[in-house]
Design a protein around this motif. Structure first.
Motif, PDB file in Angstrom:
ATOM      1  N   HIS A 152       0.614   3.528  -2.418  1.00 39.93           N
ATOM      2  CA  HIS A 152      -0.365   4.548  -2.807  1.00 39.93           C
ATOM      3  C   HIS A 152       0.262   5.848  -3.313  1.00 39.93           C
ATOM      4  O   HIS A 152      -0.071   6.937  -2.838  1.00 39.93           O
ATOM      5  CB  HIS A 152      -1.337   4.819  -1.646  1.00 39.93           C
TER       6      HIS A 152
ATOM      7  N   HIS B 180      -3.716  -4.137   2.454  1.00 42.64           N
ATOM      8  CA  HIS B 180      -5.093  -3.736   2.160  1.00 42.64           C
ATOM      9  C   HIS B 180      -5.803  -2.952   3.272  1.00 42.64           C
ATOM     10  O   HIS B 180      -6.506  -1.996   2.994  1.00 42.64           O
ATOM     11  CB  HIS B 180      -5.907  -4.980   1.773  1.00 42.64           C
TER      12      HIS B 180
ATOM     13  N   HIS C 194      -4.227  -1.338   5.758  1.00 38.07           N
ATOM     14  CA  HIS C 194      -3.302  -0.275   6.182  1.00 38.07           C
ATOM     15  C   HIS C 194      -3.060  -0.299   7.695  1.00 38.07           C
ATOM     16  O   HIS C 194      -2.662   0.721   8.269  1.00 38.07           O
ATOM     17  CB  HIS C 194      -3.809   1.110   5.766  1.00 38.07           C
TER      18      HIS C 194
ATOM     19  N   ASP D  57      -1.277  -2.277  -4.412  1.00 34.47           N
ATOM     20  CA  ASP D  57      -1.672  -0.877  -4.255  1.00 34.47           C
ATOM     21  C   ASP D  57      -0.444   0.039  -4.283  1.00 34.47           C
ATOM     22  O   ASP D  57      -0.200   0.813  -3.353  1.00 34.47           O
ATOM     23  CB  ASP D  57      -2.516  -0.650  -2.989  1.00 34.47           C
TER      24      ASP D  57
ATOM     25  N   HIS E 214      -6.608  -0.949  -5.852  1.00 34.47           N
ATOM     26  CA  HIS E 214      -6.452   0.386  -6.443  1.00 34.47           C
ATOM     27  C   HIS E 214      -5.671   0.343  -7.755  1.00 34.47           C
ATOM     28  O   HIS E 214      -5.913   1.154  -8.648  1.00 34.47           O
ATOM     29  CB  HIS E 214      -5.743   1.332  -5.460  1.00 34.47           C
TER      30      HIS E 214
ATOM     31  N   HIS F 200      -2.988  -9.388  -1.760  1.00 36.36           N
ATOM     32  CA  HIS F 200      -3.272  -8.053  -1.238  1.00 36.36           C
ATOM     33  C   HIS F 200      -4.331  -8.100  -0.129  1.00 36.36           C
ATOM     34  O   HIS F 200      -4.162  -7.518   0.936  1.00 36.36           O
ATOM     35  CB  HIS F 200      -3.732  -7.139  -2.383  1.00 36.36           C
TER      36      HIS F 200
ATOM     37  N   ASP G 208       0.806  -1.223   0.000  1.00 41.37           N
ATOM     38  CA  ASP G 208       0.000   0.000   0.000  1.00 41.37           C
ATOM     39  C   ASP G 208       0.846   1.284   0.000  1.00 41.37           C
ATOM     40  O   ASP G 208       0.750   2.106   0.910  1.00 41.37           O
ATOM     41  CB  ASP G 208      -0.986  -0.039   1.177  1.00 41.37           C
TER      42      ASP G 208
END
Ligand code: ZN
Length: 239
Positions: free
Chosen positions: A10, A146, A148, A34, A61, A113, A8
């Motif tokens: 991001h 996933h 976080h 992600d 994502h 994930h 993640d």
């Protein structure tokens, strides 16, 4: 072998850079998906992860930013960031993300994930959710992202779970485990520091680490890109 486990990101390059600086002496980096969504630098983050030449799997994502998942299922802020990311991704980034697998194996671990029931979308938040993935778990360890939020679940005579904080160590002892390594680029457990894990196969342990990064620089870039204000503010709050 020593593995760095990240998830993640991001599109938060400041956080990714800070984490990778800590992982410069590991044998391999494993990325649990992600890479993009929410943050301001999607192509830069894809490029860096690609260059690590480790194991990388796809997240929800990543798929949504490629147009391979219906954005209507995301909350309004996430959706806005995904649509923005979709316009920013270059062909090379898209090609890389499109070819990522949904799961991968290394050592005595499998990585996805979300969960073993739904590789990209299910959140393992409770002992009940974890039990369902334990039913499907053939390997000793399941590594996920996933949510976080770093945490782990163990199955011995019953399933139990615990949050993980900076420096916490999980001993690999033959009991089946599900370990969530938290998020590099958007932690949500009230601690705004980037999160990652170190898996040392000789010591037979997985350690959770937190590291501060330049949050204000990521926020500055997000403002420049006119990303949603809530997504900008949540980084400093770690929510
Ligand atoms: Zn995520």
């Amino acid at each position: 072998m020593r593995y760095g486990i990240i998830s993640d990101i991001h599109s938060n390059k400041q956080a990714l850079d800070a984490v990778l600086e800590q992982l410069n002496d590991v044998d391999r980096v494993i990325c649990l998906g992600d890479i993009v969504g929410y943050g301001p630098e999607p192509n830069e983050c894809v490029e860096i992860v690609k260059g690590l030449d480790g194991i990388t799997i796809v997240g929800n994502h990543d798929l949504a930013s490629l147009g391979e998942k219906d954005v209507e299922f995301f909350n309004p802020h996430a959706k806005e960031a995904i649509l923005w990311t979709a316009t920013r991704l270059n062909e090379e980034s898209k090609r890389y993300l499109r070819n990522l697998p949904f799961k991968a194996r290394f050592e005595n671990a499998i990585v996805v994930h979300g969960s073993l029931k739904d590789f990209t979308d299910e959140y393992i938040l409770s002992v009940y959710d974890a039990s369902e993935s334990f039913e499907l778990l053939e390997d000793e360890i399941l590594l996920i992202g996933h949510t976080h939020t770093p945490c782990y679940f163990q199955k011995s005579d019953r399933v139990y779970g615990e949050r993980l904080r900076n420096g916490d160590i999980i001993k690999i002892d033959g009991e089946k485990k599900i370990i969530n390594v938290g998020s590099v680029g958007q932690p949500r457990d009230g601690d705004n520091r980037a999160t990652f894990a170190l898996f040392d196969t000789e010591k037979r342990e997985i350690k959770i680490k937190r590291i501060p990064y330049d949050i204000s620089e990521t926020q500055r870039l997000m403002r420049e890109c006119a990303l949603p204000d809530f997504l900008i503010r949540r980084l400093e709050m770690g929510i």
